[in-house]
Design a protein around this motif. Structure first.
Motif, PDB file in Angstrom:
ATOM      1  N   SER A  49       0.836  -1.198   0.000  1.00 28.73           N
ATOM      2  CA  SER A  49       0.000   0.000   0.000  1.00 28.73           C
ATOM      3  C   SER A  49       0.874   1.252   0.000  1.00 28.73           C
ATOM      4  O   SER A  49       2.051   1.207   0.346  1.00 28.73           O
ATOM      5  N   ILE A  50       0.266   2.351  -0.395  1.00 26.95           N
ATOM      6  CA  ILE A  50       0.959   3.634  -0.409  1.00 26.95           C
ATOM      7  C   ILE A  50       0.638   4.376   0.883  1.00 26.95           C
ATOM      8  O   ILE A  50      -0.538   4.550   1.234  1.00 26.95           O
ATOM      9  N   LEU A  51       1.668   4.793   1.592  1.00 22.75           N
ATOM     10  CA  LEU A  51       1.467   5.505   2.854  1.00 22.75           C
ATOM     11  C   LEU A  51       0.859   6.888   2.622  1.00 22.75           C
ATOM     12  O   LEU A  51       1.097   7.516   1.584  1.00 22.75           O
ATOM     13  N   ASP A  52       0.073   7.343   3.592  1.00 18.57           N
ATOM     14  CA  ASP A  52      -0.545   8.661   3.499  1.00 18.57           C
ATOM     15  C   ASP A  52       0.486   9.762   3.739  1.00 18.57           C
ATOM     16  O   ASP A  52       1.508   9.553   4.394  1.00 18.57           O
ATOM     17  N   ARG A  53       0.179  10.945   3.256  1.00 23.24           N
ATOM     18  CA  ARG A  53       1.035  12.107   3.477  1.00 23.24           C
ATOM     19  C   ARG A  53       0.715  12.700   4.849  1.00 23.24           C
ATOM     20  O   ARG A  53       0.102  13.762   4.991  1.00 23.24           O
ATOM     21  N   GLU A  54       1.139  12.009   5.882  1.00 20.58           N
ATOM     22  CA  GLU A  54       0.910  12.450   7.255  1.00 20.58           C
ATOM     23  C   GLU A  54       2.206  12.287   8.049  1.00 20.58           C
ATOM     24  O   GLU A  54       2.776  11.189   8.106  1.00 20.58           O
ATOM     25  N   PHE A  55       2.642  13.369   8.680  1.00 17.99           N
ATOM     26  CA  PHE A  55       3.905  13.381   9.398  1.00 17.99           C
ATOM     27  C   PHE A  55       3.693  13.961  10.796  1.00 17.99           C
ATOM     28  O   PHE A  55       2.851  14.831  10.990  1.00 17.99           O
ATOM     29  N   TYR A  56       4.488  13.478  11.726  1.00 17.84           N
ATOM     30  CA  TYR A  56       4.470  14.062  13.069  1.00 17.84           C
ATOM     31  C   TYR A  56       5.370  15.288  13.087  1.00 17.84           C
ATOM     32  O   TYR A  56       6.571  15.209  12.800  1.00 17.84           O
ATOM     33  N   ILE A  57       4.780  16.424  13.417  1.00 20.13           N
ATOM     34  CA  ILE A  57       5.524  17.667  13.623  1.00 20.13           C
ATOM     35  C   ILE A  57       5.311  18.079  15.080  1.00 20.13           C
ATOM     36  O   ILE A  57       4.171  18.308  15.493  1.00 20.13           O
ATOM     37  N   PRO A  58       6.369  18.163  15.886  1.00 23.00           N
ATOM     38  CA  PRO A  58       6.196  18.459  17.316  1.00 23.00           C
ATOM     39  C   PRO A  58       5.487  19.787  17.566  1.00 23.00           C
ATOM     40  O   PRO A  58       5.664  20.753  16.812  1.00 23.00           O
ATOM     41  N   ALA A  59       4.686  19.809  18.613  1.00 32.91           N
ATOM     42  CA  ALA A  59       4.101  21.065  19.071  1.00 32.91           C
ATOM     43  C   ALA A  59       5.234  21.946  19.612  1.00 32.91           C
ATOM     44  O   ALA A  59       6.271  21.432  20.040  1.00 32.91           O
ATOM     45  N   PRO A  60       5.068  23.267  19.587  1.00 29.98           N
ATOM     46  CA  PRO A  60       6.136  24.164  20.036  1.00 29.98           C
ATOM     47  C   PRO A  60       6.682  23.850  21.422  1.00 29.98           C
ATOM     48  O   PRO A  60       7.889  23.969  21.663  1.00 29.98           O
ATOM     49  N   ASP A  61       5.819  23.409  22.350  1.00 30.70           N
ATOM     50  CA  ASP A  61       6.305  23.145  23.710  1.00 30.70           C
ATOM     51  C   ASP A  61       7.073  21.832  23.824  1.00 30.70           C
ATOM     52  O   ASP A  61       7.616  21.506  24.887  1.00 30.70           O
ATOM     53  N   GLN A  62       7.123  21.052  22.723  1.00 32.13           N
ATOM     54  CA  GLN A  62       7.895  19.810  22.722  1.00 32.13           C
ATOM     55  C   GLN A  62       9.150  19.907  21.859  1.00 32.13           C
ATOM     56  O   GLN A  62       9.865  18.932  21.671  1.00 32.13           O
ATOM     57  N   LEU A  63       9.406  21.084  21.358  1.00 29.54           N
ATOM     58  CA  LEU A  63      10.564  21.299  20.494  1.00 29.54           C
ATOM     59  C   LEU A  63      11.740  21.709  21.373  1.00 29.54           C
ATOM     60  O   LEU A  63      11.981  22.882  21.609  1.00 29.54           O
ATOM     61  N   ALA A  64      12.478  20.718  21.857  1.00 27.77           N
ATOM     62  CA  ALA A  64      13.501  20.987  22.865  1.00 27.77           C
ATOM     63  C   ALA A  64      14.897  20.654  22.362  1.00 27.77           C
ATOM     64  O   ALA A  64      15.087  19.826  21.471  1.00 27.77           O
ATOM     65  N   ALA A  65      15.874  21.295  22.980  1.00 30.84           N
ATOM     66  CA  ALA A  65      17.282  21.033  22.681  1.00 30.84           C
ATOM     67  C   ALA A  65      17.736  19.760  23.391  1.00 30.84           C
ATOM     68  O   ALA A  65      17.022  19.213  24.240  1.00 30.84           O
ATOM     69  N   GLN A  66      18.931  19.302  23.035  1.00 25.86           N
ATOM     70  CA  GLN A  66      19.517  18.147  23.708  1.00 25.86           C
ATOM     71  C   GLN A  66      19.847  18.490  25.156  1.00 25.86           C
ATOM     72  O   GLN A  66      20.371  19.570  25.450  1.00 25.86           O
ATOM     73  N   SER A  67      19.534  17.570  26.072  1.00 23.88           N
ATOM     74  CA  SER A  67      19.871  17.770  27.480  1.00 23.88           C
ATOM     75  C   SER A  67      21.385  17.764  27.660  1.00 23.88           C
ATOM     76  O   SER A  67      22.099  17.007  27.000  1.00 23.88           O
ATOM     77  N   THR A  68      21.860  18.595  28.565  1.00 21.41           N
ATOM     78  CA  THR A  68      23.302  18.653  28.848  1.00 21.41           C
ATOM     79  C   THR A  68      23.713  17.645  29.918  1.00 21.41           C
ATOM     80  O   THR A  68      24.903  17.435  30.140  1.00 21.41           O
ATOM     81  N   VAL A  69      22.721  16.998  30.577  1.00 21.75           N
ATOM     82  CA  VAL A  69      23.048  16.031  31.632  1.00 21.75           C
ATOM     83  C   VAL A  69      22.565  14.622  31.317  1.00 21.75           C
ATOM     84  O   VAL A  69      22.956  13.662  31.977  1.00 21.75           O
ATOM     85  N   ASN A  70      21.701  14.489  30.296  1.00 19.84           N
ATOM     86  CA  ASN A  70      21.144  13.180  29.950  1.00 19.84           C
ATOM     87  C   ASN A  70      21.297  12.965  28.452  1.00 19.84           C
ATOM     88  O   ASN A  70      20.686  13.669  27.652  1.00 19.84           O
ATOM     89  N   ASN A  71      22.096  11.980  28.072  1.00 19.80           N
ATOM     90  CA  ASN A  71      22.378  11.756  26.657  1.00 19.80           C
ATOM     91  C   ASN A  71      21.164  11.313  25.847  1.00 19.80           C
ATOM     92  O   ASN A  71      21.186  11.375  24.618  1.00 19.80           O
ATOM     93  N   GLN A  72      20.118  10.838  26.525  1.00 17.45           N
ATOM     94  CA  GLN A  72      18.931  10.416  25.783  1.00 17.45           C
ATOM     95  C   GLN A  72      17.690  11.222  26.183  1.00 17.45           C
ATOM     96  O   GLN A  72      16.573  10.751  26.067  1.00 17.45           O
ATOM     97  N   GLY A  73      17.921  12.457  26.606  1.00 19.58           N
ATOM     98  CA  GLY A  73      16.797  13.281  27.032  1.00 19.58           C
ATOM     99  C   GLY A  73      16.810  14.673  26.431  1.00 19.58           C
ATOM    100  O   GLY A  73      17.682  15.015  25.632  1.00 19.58           O
ATOM    101  N   ARG A  74      15.830  15.472  26.809  1.00 22.69           N
ATOM    102  CA  ARG A  74      15.654  16.816  26.272  1.00 22.69           C
ATOM    103  C   ARG A  74      16.011  17.860  27.315  1.00 22.69           C
ATOM    104  O   ARG A  74      15.891  17.628  28.511  1.00 22.69           O
ATOM    105  N   GLY A  75      16.418  19.015  26.807  1.00 25.95           N
ATOM    106  CA  GLY A  75      16.740  20.135  27.677  1.00 25.95           C
ATOM    107  C   GLY A  75      15.733  21.257  27.518  1.00 25.95           C
ATOM    108  O   GLY A  75      14.531  21.030  27.457  1.00 25.95           O
ATOM    109  N   ALA A  76      16.233  22.463  27.393  1.00 26.28           N
ATOM    110  CA  ALA A  76      15.374  23.641  27.308  1.00 26.28           C
ATOM    111  C   ALA A  76      14.600  23.669  25.991  1.00 26.28           C
ATOM    112  O   ALA A  76      15.085  23.202  24.950  1.00 26.28           O
ATOM    113  N   VAL A  77      13.400  24.224  26.042  1.00 29.50           N
ATOM    114  CA  VAL A  77      12.554  24.347  24.844  1.00 29.50           C
ATOM    115  C   VAL A  77      13.107  25.440  23.930  1.00 29.50           C
ATOM    116  O   VAL A  77      13.493  26.525  24.395  1.00 29.50           O
TER     117      VAL A  77
END
Length: 301
Positions: free
Chosen positions: A126-154
């Motif tokens: 089947s052909i996949l739909d044109r639907e993509f996940y785009i994060p909400a602004p409050d989930q658009l975060a930088a890389q955490s400086t203390v956790n290699n697999q986590g998020r830091g400041a928005v």
């Protein structure tokens, strides 16, 4: 659109024709059957089928343990005992089948739980739909400086706008190229199973996911945790609400002994005893590593 018109018609037809059954049903779960619970921007979770209820758990336990459970006279007490002592097979008597629509990168993380039966929408056929996940602004975060697999400041301002533009543009461009590679307008085109490799990891896929309650609780304990990645955690939180309605006694015990509980290592238990005895314990005298001590302090101060 979380559901296609065809899927909505199928759901409407199924819900319009209730069927009698002699098997045990859970009223809370009956209300969830086929209902699509939206998650993220285009995702969903819905219950396709289920088996068992709280009574199925206690029934299995009493058959299994016989005389050993006579002291536990009520279902709630027995379920809490089973959960508290890490019994598993009674909870395996309940099963549920979900339809989940989720971004591919979340699916790759989710599939690490190898205790379920999975059948995924096939982009070979089947052909996949044109639907993509785009994060909400409050989930658009930088890389955490203390956790290699986590998020830091928005991210904010121009930086946030730049990243969102890149995410949208790359997703659309990849899908445009995917479409152009497929057979169309008389061209022979590329096979779907090959053309799909050009699609980004934030495109949505779908699957049926069937699992027993014991292993579902394990999944929820990890993925509904505050430290889990947001994009999979919101799916787990939606499932938590469904399971709470399905098996309220079992879910209450799970919430108490797993989800909201704190596990102590032997060293951590020793530190607590020493503290209660009035001793001042530091990381150096605790026998714990810096990482363990940091986690211990986050809970116990």
């Amino acid at each position: 659109m979380p559901l296609t018109p065809e899927q909505l018609a199928e759901i409407e037809e199924a819900r319009s024709e209730p069927r009698q059954t002699l098997r045990a049903t859970a009223p809370g779960m009956e209300a969830h059957l086929y209902t699509a619970h939206p998650v993220l921007d285009h995702g969903l979770v819905r219950v396709i089928d289920y088996m068992g209820d709280d009574a199925a758990i206690t029934q299995a336990a009493r058959v299994s343990y016989g005389r050993g459970t006579r002291a536990v006279s009520n279902d709630e007490g027995l379920i809490r005992y089973l959960m508290r002592h890490w019994h598993s097979t009674p909870f395996e008597m309940c099963e549920v089948k979900f339809h989940v629509k989720l971004p591919v990168f979340v699916a790759r993380q989710w599939i690490r739980h190898r205790t379920a039966n999975v059948n995924e929408y096939s982009a070979r056929y089947s052909i996949l739909d044109r639907e993509f996940y785009i994060p909400a602004p409050d989930q658009l975060a930088a890389q955490s400086t203390v956790n290699n697999q986590g998020r830091g400041a928005v991210l904010e301002g121009e930086e946030a706008a730049r990243v969102l533009d890149l995410l949208r543009e790359d997703a659309m461009r990849s899908y445009d190229h995917y479409e152009s590679m497929l057979s169309q307008d008389g061209q022979q085109g590329l096979a779907r199973e090959l053309a799909r490799m050009n699609l980004p990891a934030n495109i949505y896929t779908q699957w049926y996911w069937k699992i027993d309650l014991h292993n579902l609780f394990h999944f929820l304990r990890l993925r509904a945790d505050a430290h889990a990645q947001y994009e999979i955690r919101v799916y787990a939180e939606t499932m938590c609400r469904i399971v709470k309605d399905w098996v309220p006694l079992a879910y209450a015990a799970f919430e108490d002994y797993r989800l909201d509980a704190v596990q102590l290592s032997g060293k951590a238990a020793q530190v607590l005893r020493r503290r209660l005895a009035g001793e001042v314990v530091t990381q150096d005298s605790s026998g714990m590593s810096k990482g363990e001590w940091r986690e211990f302090e986050a809970v116990w101060g």
